[in-house]
Design a protein around this motif. Sequence first.
Motif, PDB file in Angstrom:
ATOM      1  N   PHE A  46     -43.997  37.448 -18.427  1.00  0.00           N
ATOM      2  CA  PHE A  46     -43.523  36.344 -19.242  1.00  0.00           C
ATOM      3  C   PHE A  46     -43.593  36.716 -20.723  1.00  0.00           C
ATOM      4  CE2 PHE A  46     -42.882  32.096 -20.685  1.00  0.00           C
ATOM      5  CZ  PHE A  46     -43.788  31.870 -21.710  1.00  0.00           C
ATOM      6  N   ILE A  47     -42.492  36.449 -21.462  1.00  0.00           N
ATOM      7  CA  ILE A  47     -42.481  36.702 -22.903  1.00  0.00           C
ATOM      8  C   ILE A  47     -42.543  35.396 -23.668  1.00  0.00           C
ATOM      9  CG2 ILE A  47     -41.249  37.686 -24.863  1.00  0.00           C
ATOM     10  CD1 ILE A  47     -39.689  39.414 -23.018  1.00  0.00           C
ATOM     11  N   ILE A  48     -41.593  34.500 -23.415  1.00  0.00           N
ATOM     12  CA  ILE A  48     -41.472  33.316 -24.236  1.00  0.00           C
ATOM     13  C   ILE A  48     -40.671  32.264 -23.490  1.00  0.00           C
ATOM     14  CG2 ILE A  48     -39.306  33.985 -25.410  1.00  0.00           C
ATOM     15  CD1 ILE A  48     -40.708  33.049 -28.070  1.00  0.00           C
ATOM     16  N   GLN A  49     -40.890  31.016 -23.863  1.00  0.00           N
ATOM     17  CA  GLN A  49     -40.190  29.906 -23.235  1.00  0.00           C
ATOM     18  C   GLN A  49     -39.907  28.850 -24.288  1.00  0.00           C
ATOM     19  OE1 GLN A  49     -42.285  27.024 -20.431  1.00  0.00           O
ATOM     20  NE2 GLN A  49     -40.975  28.112 -18.975  1.00  0.00           N
ATOM     21  N   GLY A  91     -34.329  26.859 -15.857  1.00  0.00           N
ATOM     22  CA  GLY A  91     -34.767  26.057 -14.728  1.00  0.00           C
ATOM     23  C   GLY A  91     -35.605  24.890 -15.196  1.00  0.00           C
ATOM     24  N   ASP A  92     -35.793  23.959 -14.277  1.00  0.00           N
ATOM     25  CA  ASP A  92     -36.525  22.759 -14.640  1.00  0.00           C
ATOM     26  C   ASP A  92     -37.657  22.512 -13.663  1.00  0.00           C
ATOM     27  OD1 ASP A  92     -34.817  19.976 -13.065  1.00  0.00           O
ATOM     28  OD2 ASP A  92     -35.077  22.045 -12.402  1.00  0.00           O
TER      29      ASP A  92
ATOM     30  N   SER B  93     -47.323  33.991  -8.863  1.00  0.00           N
ATOM     31  CA  SER B  93     -47.971  32.696  -8.721  1.00  0.00           C
ATOM     32  C   SER B  93     -47.627  31.837  -9.932  1.00  0.00           C
ATOM     33  CB  SER B  93     -49.484  32.839  -8.572  1.00  0.00           C
ATOM     34  OG  SER B  93     -50.099  33.162  -9.807  1.00  0.00           O
ATOM     35  N   ARG B  94     -47.792  30.538  -9.765  1.00  0.00           N
ATOM     36  CA  ARG B  94     -47.488  29.613 -10.853  1.00  0.00           C
ATOM     37  C   ARG B  94     -48.343  28.364 -10.696  1.00  0.00           C
ATOM     38  NH1 ARG B  94     -41.370  27.775 -11.845  1.00  0.00           N
ATOM     39  NH2 ARG B  94     -41.806  26.139 -10.359  1.00  0.00           N
ATOM     40  N   GLN B 102     -44.362  25.773 -16.316  1.00  0.00           N
ATOM     41  CA  GLN B 102     -45.198  26.952 -16.282  1.00  0.00           C
ATOM     42  C   GLN B 102     -44.405  28.174 -15.836  1.00  0.00           C
ATOM     43  OE1 GLN B 102     -49.019  26.933 -15.354  1.00  0.00           O
ATOM     44  NE2 GLN B 102     -49.445  24.776 -15.673  1.00  0.00           N
ATOM     45  N   PRO B 103     -44.584  29.295 -16.515  1.00  0.00           N
ATOM     46  CA  PRO B 103     -43.910  30.509 -16.077  1.00  0.00           C
ATOM     47  C   PRO B 103     -44.604  31.087 -14.847  1.00  0.00           C
ATOM     48  CG  PRO B 103     -45.336  31.003 -17.918  1.00  0.00           C
ATOM     49  CD  PRO B 103     -45.381  29.506 -17.725  1.00  0.00           C
TER      50      PRO B 103
END
Lengths: 111, 115
Positions: A46-49, A91-92, B93-94, B102-103
Motif C-alpha cells: 500500500f502506498i496511498i489512498q 473501490g468502496d 489481509s484487511r 482499509q487497504p
Amino acid sequence: LAKTTQPISMDSYEGQEVNITCSHNNIATNDYITWYQQFPSQGPRFIIQGYKTKVTNEVASLFIPADRKSSTLSLPRVSLSDTAVYYCLVGDLAGGFKTIFGAGTRLFVKA
Amino acid sequence: DVKVTQSSRYLVKRTGEKVFLECVQDMDHENMFWYRQDPGLGLRLIYFSYDVKMKEKGDIPEGYSVSREKKERFSLILESASTNQTSMYLCASRGPLGSGNQPQHFGDGTRLSIL
C-alpha cells in the motif's frame, strides 16, 4: 466495481518527479482511490489512498480532481529503487471484499 | 506494521498432488484473501474469508478450496494440482470494513510450480 485505465509503462531518470495518471470514469460516490506498489517477487504494498483533492504522505502525493474521474500518483525525486509496478484501484466499503487489480504501470527509473 | 506471512516462498509439486499453501497474519484482521498473479493477467481473486469458518468464492475458485479454522490463518488448498495452476500465489489481509476504507496488506507470495 469501477474499471481503471493506466499507462502500461513509463521511464524516468533518478531525481525526477514522476506522475502516473489513472482514469476511472465510472467511479461511484462511495469509492476510494488506492495505489499499490509491487517489486518483483514481492506482494503489492500500500502506498496511498484518497477520496478527493490532495493527499500526501512520506512516500507520495495523490491528486484527485473535483469530478474524481481520474487521479494522479506523484512520486517526488525518484530513485532506482522506485522501479516497480504501480497499481491504481477504485473501490468502496459496500462493494466490499473484492478488489480488482489491473495490469498496473511498470515504472523504470534509469541512472 | 501488519505482517502477513506465507509459509513458503518457492514450492515445486507434481501433477495430481494435494497442495496446501498457508498464510498467517498478526493484526487480528477479519478479512483474508487469496490471489494468483500471472504475467499479463494481473492479480485475480481466488477466495476470500470475512470471518472464521466463513468463505466466499472469488473470480477463479475452480480447482481450489480454502480453510479458515483460526482468525489468523487462511489456507489455500489445491485438491489435485494441475500444470495450469503454476503461478505466484499471494495472500492478503484487511481490517473490518466498518472502520474506514482499509487497504489490503499482502504477503511476499509463494511461487508454485506444478510439474
